[in-house]
Design an enzyme around this catalytic site. Sequence first.
Site, short mmCIF file in Angstrom:
data_model
loop_
_atom_site.label_atom_id
_atom_site.label_comp_id
_atom_site.label_asym_id
_atom_site.label_seq_id
_atom_site.Cartn_x
_atom_site.Cartn_y
_atom_site.Cartn_z
N GLY A 33 -7.69 3.75 -1.95
CA GLY A 33 -6.86 4.57 -1.06
C GLY A 33 -7.69 5.02 0.13
N ASP A 55 -3.85 -2.76 -5.53
CA ASP A 55 -2.83 -1.90 -6.12
C ASP A 55 -3.45 -1.37 -7.40
OD1 ASP A 55 -0.78 -0.60 -7.32
OD2 ASP A 55 0.61 -2.30 -7.34
N SER A 92 -6.80 17.22 -8.34
CA SER A 92 -6.12 18.15 -7.43
C SER A 92 -6.16 19.55 -8.01
CB SER A 92 -4.65 17.74 -7.29
OG SER A 92 -3.93 18.70 -6.55
N TYR A 128 3.72 15.41 -10.90
CA TYR A 128 2.47 15.27 -10.14
C TYR A 128 1.36 16.12 -10.74
CZ TYR A 128 -0.82 15.43 -6.18
OH TYR A 128 -1.96 15.36 -5.39
N LYS A 171 -2.28 15.00 -12.51
CA LYS A 171 -3.60 15.42 -12.02
C LYS A 171 -4.38 16.14 -13.13
CE LYS A 171 -3.53 13.60 -7.97
NZ LYS A 171 -4.52 12.58 -7.60
#
Length: 271
Positions: free
Chosen positions: A19, A69, A151, A164, A168
Amino acid sequence: MTTERTYIDLSSRTAIVTGGGNGIGRGIAIRLARAGADVYVADLDVDAAKSVSDELRVSGGRSSAGYVDVADQSSTDQMVASAIDELGKVDILVNNAGVGGAEGWAERQEGSIEDWNKVFEVNVLGIVHASKSVSGHMIERGSGKIVNVASAAGRRGSPGFAHYSTSKASAINVTQAFAYQLAPHKINVNSVCPGLLWTDLWHDIADRRLRMTGDGETSGRDYFEQRLSNVPLGREQTPEDIGNAVAFLCSDRASSITGQALNVDGGAMMN
Ligand SMILES: NC(=O)c1ccc[n+]([C@@H]2O[C@H](COP(=O)([O-])OP(=O)(O)OC[C@H]3O[C@@H](n4cnc5c(N)ncnc54)[C@H](O)[C@@H]3O)[C@@H](O)[C@H]2O)c1
């Protein structure tokens, strides 16, 4: 005088950043290169990855880029093979690629089952796939550093964004498991927990919030700034802030640190 390079010196190291074409990943790639590392920039958005890699080469570093990916084990195997082929070896893996959900997630108030599956495929299995792809090579070399981008959301469940925040929290947990497993091979595995960064991901979070509240008056950026009022240091983080923490964890200065999750969030989380 102590220069930055003598404090965090990654010269002769080679890093992969997943990323790495945008946002935080781009900031990490730039910071590692500034510390002297050769960087393989990997992203689903291969044009963005190539453009970051071009930037690093223009600044005098060795760099290469390619498609990945992270949700697909064969794709991360290919990423590691290409990095070794083009840059000679891999000392550092930064698992940064992450998503907020499946296509259209920002238009949904609650995570759909597709969102739950997607965040697990990318934010959790993405770490597992890339770590598996590189660990044999690192074990053979008897050293390595893996840093996972989790995160602050992994520290506390987020209402309406449970898929999400759960993914994390899992990223933090899998960091600990792999740290145990790879410790005998002198491979350090840590995570960083960024707080609030005004990247494409957060633009989508802000848009979603505005849609949910129906508040046409407030801009996404205003909502983001309201969230900053709960942060002790009162400042948003930058990709460079996250890159600084990652560079430290990848350096010899952090040889005794493994299995940790480092909050880089202005004090929002203190656990
Ligand atoms: N922005 C924030 O405030 C914030 C806070 C905490 C954690 N994070 C985490 O930081 C990481 C980077 O986020 P960002 O804000 O820079 O987001 P971003 O959307 O700006 O960048 C994410 C990058 O990951 C790539 N990507 C997405 N899915 C991929 C896949 N399957 N394989 C390979 N690459 C893929 C995208 O193409 C993009 O280049 C993510 O893991 C995110 O969850 C972000």
